[in-house]
Design an enzyme around this catalytic site. Structure first.
Site, PDB file in Angstrom:
ATOM      1  N   PRO A  16      46.526  29.509  40.010  1.00  0.00           N
ATOM      2  CA  PRO A  16      45.713  29.527  41.226  1.00  0.00           C
ATOM      3  C   PRO A  16      44.829  30.769  41.228  1.00  0.00           C
ATOM      4  CG  PRO A  16      48.085  29.672  41.732  1.00  0.00           C
ATOM      5  CD  PRO A  16      47.948  29.732  40.265  1.00  0.00           C
ATOM      6  N   MET A  17      43.530  30.596  41.479  1.00  0.00           N
ATOM      7  CA  MET A  17      42.608  31.735  41.478  1.00  0.00           C
ATOM      8  C   MET A  17      41.650  31.613  42.654  1.00  0.00           C
ATOM      9  SD  MET A  17      41.837  32.143  37.367  1.00  0.00           S
ATOM     10  CE  MET A  17      41.758  30.388  36.994  1.00  0.00           C
ATOM     11  N   MET A  18      41.697  32.590  43.537  1.00  0.00           N
ATOM     12  CA  MET A  18      40.868  32.570  44.731  1.00  0.00           C
ATOM     13  C   MET A  18      39.387  32.500  44.363  1.00  0.00           C
ATOM     14  SD  MET A  18      42.852  32.469  47.332  1.00  0.00           S
ATOM     15  CE  MET A  18      41.651  32.784  48.621  1.00  0.00           C
ATOM     16  N   CYS A  99      50.333  38.194  44.622  1.00  0.00           N
ATOM     17  CA  CYS A  99      49.014  38.723  44.931  1.00  0.00           C
ATOM     18  C   CYS A  99      49.136  40.126  45.528  1.00  0.00           C
ATOM     19  CB  CYS A  99      48.280  37.815  45.902  1.00  0.00           C
ATOM     20  SG  CYS A  99      46.615  38.390  46.306  1.00  0.00           S
ATOM     21  N   HIS A 175      54.093  36.309  36.165  1.00  0.00           N
ATOM     22  CA  HIS A 175      52.974  37.142  35.714  1.00  0.00           C
ATOM     23  C   HIS A 175      53.605  38.417  35.174  1.00  0.00           C
ATOM     24  CE1 HIS A 175      48.695  38.871  36.587  1.00  0.00           C
ATOM     25  NE2 HIS A 175      49.193  39.319  35.457  1.00  0.00           N
ATOM     26  N   GLY A 216      49.618  35.862  32.232  1.00  0.00           N
ATOM     27  CA  GLY A 216      49.106  37.216  32.087  1.00  0.00           C
ATOM     28  C   GLY A 216      48.587  37.504  30.688  1.00  0.00           C
ATOM     29  N   ARG A 238      42.309  33.630  33.837  1.00  0.00           N
ATOM     30  CA  ARG A 238      40.874  33.796  33.594  1.00  0.00           C
ATOM     31  C   ARG A 238      40.383  33.124  32.315  1.00  0.00           C
ATOM     32  NH1 ARG A 238      42.585  35.361  38.312  1.00  0.00           N
ATOM     33  NH2 ARG A 238      40.831  36.103  39.553  1.00  0.00           N
TER      34      ARG A 238
END
Length: 337
Positions: A16-18, A99, A175, A216, A238
């Site tokens: 999940p990535m904001m 987070c 992570h 990670g 990413r």
């Protein structure tokens, strides 16, 4: 061993990535990988309960398997939000315990909950109970860090996992670095604290009954193959966004599916994109997720430039995507995995 037996729904996922993993992104990623589990951006339990659910929770049916990530720290609210997510058709409910942003800390959720394992366990127990009564039970999972700030004690991390597992959680996305609650930005928190993959490996060795996936710094096919020797799965962050073709290469390598070219994959996105354009969605909201498709390839820079400069203009449509594709000079032949 047959790959279909060895690899399953926990083997590969996209974190999940904001501001990134919205529904447009997930539909595109699903075209790249049939098997990867996809995650929403984090949504706070209060927003799920009181907000615009069509906007916050709506997703395309092609996205399955897809998970909803929740933020929060109040068991009753998280339980209600989990049940709503289940009713909306999500395949998994994940609790964010990783987070590190100041805003998240101010709301007493995210990584700061690593310091309150009993509260996390209460949250998990409430969420599991809330989704258990349905005819379509879904798993409740955790995404966490190794610890916070200068903690460097594996046993403390293991105690956190044991406490949460005792509440019924069986899947942990780790992570593999600490979260610094002060002094580092969220971006720096993804890069500065050292990675300790060995902690996740050790956790899996000591707790074979748990599903442990690692997250990670994972950026290559070789990385993934190494981690899968020690854990049940890998979660890309990413790398899946900036180099999305990696997802497709992993799909091919892990499940022996056909390897398709970048241009073919992008054109398979066209029906969805044009449907959204017809519904009034601006092209820029759709194409921002494909900018990295030609990462490291001839013409990749021009591909990004054409889309970045043109997609925001009124009336921009799929013709701009074809123009960007033409700038790559790409053929239909796929890249080797």
């Amino acid at each position: 061993m047959d790959k279909q037996l060895k690899y399953n729904e926990n083997t590969l996922s996209v974190a999940p990535m904001m501001d990134w993993t919205d529904s447009h992104c997930r539909v595109f990623h699903r075209l790249l990988s049939r098997h990867a589990r996809l995650y929403t951006e984090m949504v706070h339990a209060q927003a799920v309960i009181h907000g615009d659910r069509d906007r916050l929770l709506g997703f395309d049916g092609s996205e399955h398997p897809v998970a909803l990530q929740l933020g929060g720290s109040e068991p009753a609210l998280l339980a209600q939000a989990a049940r709503i997510g289940q009713e909306w058709g999500y395949d998994e409910i994940n609790l964010n315990v990783g987070c590190p942003s100041d805003r998240v800390q101010a709301g007493r959720f995210g990584a700061c909950l690593m310091k309150e394992p009993a509260l996390v366990a209460d949250n998990v127990a409430a969420m599991i109970a809330a989704v258990a009564g349905s005819g379509r039970p879904v798993p409740v999972t955790i995404k966490c860090r190794l610890g916070v700030d200068e903690e460097n004690d594996y046993e403390r991390f293991r105690a956190f996992v044991d406490t949460v597992a005792a509440a019924g959680c069986r899947t942990f996305f780790v992570h593999a670095r600490n979260a610094w609650l002060q002094g580092l930005s969220p971006k720096e928190n993804r890069e500065v604290p050292p990675l300790r993959y060995d902690w996740a490996y050790r956790l899996k060795r000591e707790c074979p009954q748990l599903t442990v996936a690692i997250n990670g710094g994972i950026a290559t096919l070789a990385d993934v193959h190494v981690h899968l020797q020690h854990t049940d799965g890998v979660m890309l962050g990413r790398a899946a966004y900036h180099d999305p073709y990696l997802l497709h290469q992993l799909e091919h390598a892990l499940w022996d599916t056909a390897l398709r070219s970048r241009s073919e994959l992008l054109r398979s996105f066209r029906p969805y994109a044009e449907n959204r354009l017809a519904a009034g969605v601006a092209l820029k909201h759709i194409t921002k997720h494909v900018l990295g498709l030609f990462h490291g390839q001839p013409g990749g820079r021009m591909f990004r430039q054409i889309l970045s400069e043109g997609a925001h203009k009124p009336g921009a449509d799929w013709a701009l995507v074809e123009q960007a594709l033409a700038a790559t000079g790409s053929q239909s032949r796929p890249a080797a995995a």
